[in-house]
Design a protein around this motif. Structure first.
Motif, mmCIF file in Angstrom:
data_model
loop_
_atom_site.group_PDB
_atom_site.id
_atom_site.type_symbol
_atom_site.label_atom_id
_atom_site.label_comp_id
_atom_site.label_asym_id
_atom_site.label_seq_id
_atom_site.Cartn_x
_atom_site.Cartn_y
_atom_site.Cartn_z
ATOM 1 N N ASP A 185 -83.965 10.482 -115.022
ATOM 2 C CA ASP A 185 -83.134 10.009 -114.167
ATOM 3 C C ASP A 185 -82.835 8.264 -114.108
ATOM 4 O O ASP A 185 -81.947 7.740 -113.909
ATOM 5 N N THR A 186 -84.042 7.884 -114.568
ATOM 6 C CA THR A 186 -83.955 6.405 -114.635
ATOM 7 C C THR A 186 -83.354 5.704 -115.729
ATOM 8 O O THR A 186 -82.464 4.919 -115.382
ATOM 9 N N ILE A 187 -83.470 6.243 -116.920
ATOM 10 C CA ILE A 187 -82.428 5.734 -118.131
ATOM 11 C C ILE A 187 -81.344 6.101 -117.837
ATOM 12 O O ILE A 187 -80.417 5.370 -118.266
ATOM 13 N N THR A 188 -80.904 7.209 -117.032
ATOM 14 C CA THR A 188 -79.605 7.795 -117.178
ATOM 15 C C THR A 188 -78.844 6.549 -116.122
ATOM 16 O O THR A 188 -77.758 6.376 -116.254
ATOM 17 N N HIS A 189 -79.644 6.332 -115.055
ATOM 18 C CA HIS A 189 -78.924 5.518 -114.085
ATOM 19 C C HIS A 189 -78.703 3.970 -114.887
ATOM 20 O O HIS A 189 -77.606 3.346 -114.296
ATOM 21 N N ILE A 190 -79.628 3.519 -115.566
ATOM 22 C CA ILE A 190 -79.591 2.327 -116.163
ATOM 23 C C ILE A 190 -78.431 2.242 -117.098
ATOM 24 O O ILE A 190 -77.537 1.413 -117.134
ATOM 25 N N LEU A 191 -78.324 3.203 -118.081
ATOM 26 C CA LEU A 191 -77.057 3.423 -118.923
ATOM 27 C C LEU A 191 -75.993 3.752 -118.335
ATOM 28 O O LEU A 191 -74.816 3.012 -118.805
ATOM 29 N N ASN A 192 -75.837 4.530 -117.206
ATOM 30 C CA ASN A 192 -74.520 4.590 -116.531
ATOM 31 C C ASN A 192 -74.081 3.458 -115.960
ATOM 32 O O ASN A 192 -72.885 3.038 -115.887
ATOM 33 N N THR A 193 -75.212 2.453 -115.215
ATOM 34 C CA THR A 193 -74.784 1.294 -114.877
ATOM 35 C C THR A 193 -73.999 0.387 -115.824
ATOM 36 O O THR A 193 -72.935 -0.235 -115.656
ATOM 37 N N ARG A 194 -74.579 0.394 -117.021
ATOM 38 C CA ARG A 194 -73.830 -0.679 -118.057
ATOM 39 C C ARG A 194 -72.757 0.122 -118.732
ATOM 40 O O ARG A 194 -71.816 -0.663 -118.888
ATOM 41 N N TYR A 195 -72.583 1.511 -118.575
ATOM 42 C CA TYR A 195 -71.222 1.782 -118.857
ATOM 43 C C TYR A 195 -70.032 1.683 -118.045
ATOM 44 O O TYR A 195 -69.068 1.292 -118.395
ATOM 45 N N ASN A 196 -70.479 1.810 -116.756
ATOM 46 C CA ASN A 196 -69.388 1.471 -115.729
ATOM 47 C C ASN A 196 -68.890 -0.224 -115.708
ATOM 48 O O ASN A 196 -67.778 -0.390 -115.472
ATOM 49 N N GLU A 197 -69.942 -0.983 -116.123
ATOM 50 C CA GLU A 197 -69.538 -2.397 -116.218
ATOM 51 C C GLU A 197 -69.181 -2.794 -117.668
ATOM 52 O O GLU A 197 -68.981 -3.780 -117.770
ATOM 53 N N GLN A 198 -68.815 -1.785 -118.233
ATOM 54 C CA GLN A 198 -68.507 -1.943 -119.741
ATOM 55 C C GLN A 198 -69.378 -3.024 -120.562
ATOM 56 O O GLN A 198 -68.874 -3.854 -121.279
ATOM 57 N N LYS A 199 -70.300 -3.036 -120.414
ATOM 58 C CA LYS A 199 -71.655 -3.785 -121.205
ATOM 59 C C LYS A 199 -71.928 -3.014 -122.367
ATOM 60 O O LYS A 199 -72.078 -1.747 -122.493
ATOM 61 N N THR A 200 -72.390 -3.769 -123.314
ATOM 62 C CA THR A 200 -72.596 -3.258 -124.769
ATOM 63 C C THR A 200 -74.042 -3.026 -125.001
ATOM 64 O O THR A 200 -74.899 -3.778 -124.476
ATOM 65 N N THR A 201 -74.294 -1.708 -125.293
ATOM 66 C CA THR A 201 -75.791 -1.370 -125.693
ATOM 67 C C THR A 201 -75.783 -0.772 -127.019
ATOM 68 O O THR A 201 -75.284 0.274 -127.449
ATOM 69 N N ILE A 202 -76.912 -1.275 -127.570
ATOM 70 C CA ILE A 202 -77.563 -0.966 -129.207
ATOM 71 C C ILE A 202 -78.773 -0.195 -128.806
ATOM 72 O O ILE A 202 -79.643 -0.402 -128.454
ATOM 73 N N ILE A 203 -78.544 1.142 -129.475
ATOM 74 C CA ILE A 203 -79.680 2.192 -129.104
ATOM 75 C C ILE A 203 -80.162 2.780 -130.482
ATOM 76 O O ILE A 203 -79.440 2.752 -131.421
ATOM 77 N N THR A 204 -81.714 2.899 -130.538
ATOM 78 C CA THR A 204 -82.226 3.552 -131.646
ATOM 79 C C THR A 204 -83.065 4.757 -131.332
ATOM 80 O O THR A 204 -83.459 4.786 -130.042
ATOM 81 N N SER A 205 -82.958 6.026 -132.085
ATOM 82 C CA SER A 205 -83.895 6.756 -131.605
ATOM 83 C C SER A 205 -84.329 7.966 -132.905
ATOM 84 O O SER A 205 -83.491 7.830 -133.806
ATOM 85 N N ASN A 206 -85.530 8.361 -132.888
ATOM 86 C CA ASN A 206 -85.815 9.170 -134.060
ATOM 87 C C ASN A 206 -85.599 10.411 -133.760
ATOM 88 O O ASN A 206 -85.758 11.484 -134.623
ATOM 89 N N TYR A 207 -84.712 11.134 -132.448
ATOM 90 C CA TYR A 207 -84.459 12.294 -132.279
ATOM 91 C C TYR A 207 -82.971 12.317 -132.767
ATOM 92 O O TYR A 207 -81.983 11.567 -132.447
ATOM 93 N N LEU A 208 -82.659 13.516 -133.675
ATOM 94 C CA LEU A 208 -81.262 13.842 -134.158
ATOM 95 C C LEU A 208 -80.536 14.764 -133.163
ATOM 96 O O LEU A 208 -81.128 15.605 -132.415
ATOM 97 N N ASP A 209 -79.299 14.747 -133.660
ATOM 98 C CA ASP A 209 -78.555 15.913 -132.895
ATOM 99 C C ASP A 209 -78.666 17.352 -133.606
ATOM 100 O O ASP A 209 -78.584 18.246 -132.793
ATOM 101 N N GLN A 210 -79.166 17.013 -134.797
ATOM 102 C CA GLN A 210 -79.281 18.242 -135.511
ATOM 103 C C GLN A 210 -80.407 18.220 -136.466
ATOM 104 O O GLN A 210 -80.382 17.624 -137.825
ATOM 105 N N PRO A 211 -81.796 18.626 -135.963
ATOM 106 C CA PRO A 211 -83.125 18.190 -136.658
ATOM 107 C C PRO A 211 -83.070 18.991 -138.162
ATOM 108 O O PRO A 211 -82.413 20.210 -138.079
ATOM 109 N N SER A 212 -83.661 18.661 -139.114
ATOM 110 C CA SER A 212 -83.855 19.239 -140.174
ATOM 111 C C SER A 212 -85.043 20.426 -139.987
ATOM 112 O O SER A 212 -84.938 21.287 -140.630
ATOM 113 N N ASP A 213 -85.940 20.001 -139.066
ATOM 114 C CA ASP A 213 -86.937 21.136 -138.872
ATOM 115 C C ASP A 213 -86.582 21.793 -137.524
ATOM 116 O O ASP A 213 -86.459 21.235 -136.552
#
Length: 258
Positions: A185-213
């Motif tokens: 809920d917290t991170i969704t609120h943060i990113l939605n706020t930035r989305y609505n204000e058209q602010k740029t966000t650069i994100i990294t994650s080790n979690y993939l959309d289609q993991p190999s395992d």
């Protein structure tokens, strides 16, 4: 693999004039027509050095740049890494991007996602005087949680206001840590706020959309369906694959010592 003509081979290939603020021309001051006097430049606030100081870049990554990202253009196994560097350079060249489009780096540990995310931010601060702010995903959540302690003198808004307002937010390791309902809920609120204000966000994650395992969690499972859908609109996805640089470097050190 041949590189495009616009791909700089070294920092010397960058036009020094591009490093000047278009408002104050590098002086750090601009003219205030209302008060009829000079004031500190509102665009760059004194230059890239002050922006770098306020960006909260960890010491390990403070010198990250495109030029010191280790990649071999002739190695087919590193094709995705070369593509990632090219995409980041183009992104900086074209910034600002329409509707605050950011970047989402996805890939396994040790392929250089944080390096490229910070290198992009460093280039934006140095070349275009864009204010940036770095936060590890877990550190940001911890900072918010600490405001709930009645003994602290900080408020949740005082922590989140810079996160909401900064031109470019670098959010490292999205999805790391325990994925509770409060976290989502917290991170969704943060990113939605930035989305609505058209602010740029650069994100990294080790979690993939289609993991190999098949036992690995997907990014959607870590952050929820709604937020993953939102990120498709907020960011251009950059997939990075390759060997774990940290492990490769350690093995080379052990081999040299033996």
């Amino acid at each position: 693999m041949s590189l495009p003509d616009w791909f700089p081979r070294s920092s010397s290939a960058i036009d020094p004039a591009a490093d000047l603020c278009p408002v104050c021309q590098g002086t750090g001051f601009e003219y205030d027509p209302i008060k009829r006097r000079s004031r500190r430049c509102l665009r760059c606030r004194g230059g890239s050095e002050s922006l770098l100081e306020r960006a909260r870049i960890p010491a390990r990554y403070r010198e990250s740049s495109f030029d010191n990202f280790r990649v071999n253009p002739d190695d087919e196994r590193q094709k995705s890494l070369v593509t990632a560097v090219l995409a980041c350079r183009r992104y900086v060249k074209d910034y600002p991007v329409e509707r605050g489009l950011g970047l989402l780096f996805l890939g396994p540990c040790g392929v250089g996602k944080t390096h490229l995310a910070v290198a992009t931010a460093n280039a934006l601060m140095r070349l275009k005087r864009v204010p940036c702010l770095f936060y590890d995903f877990r550190d940001l959540l911890k900072a918010v949680q600490e405001t709930y302690n009645p003994l602290t003198q900080t408020t949740e808004l005082s922590v989140l206001r810079p996160v909401y307002d900064v031109d470019v937010l670098i959010l490292d390791e999205l999805g790391a840590g325990k994925a509770t309902e409060w976290v989502r809920d917290t991170i969704t609120h943060i990113l939605n706020t930035r989305y609505n204000e058209q602010k740029t966000t650069i994100i990294t994650s080790n979690y993939l959309d289609q993991p190999s395992d098949r036992y690995d969690e997907t990014l959607e499972e870590r952050i929820g369906v709604r937020l993953r859908s939102r990120l498709y609109e907020m960011c251009k996805t950059i997939q990075m694959f390759g060997e774990d640089y940290r492990q490769t470097y350690l093995n080379k050190r052990l081999l040299m010592q033996s």
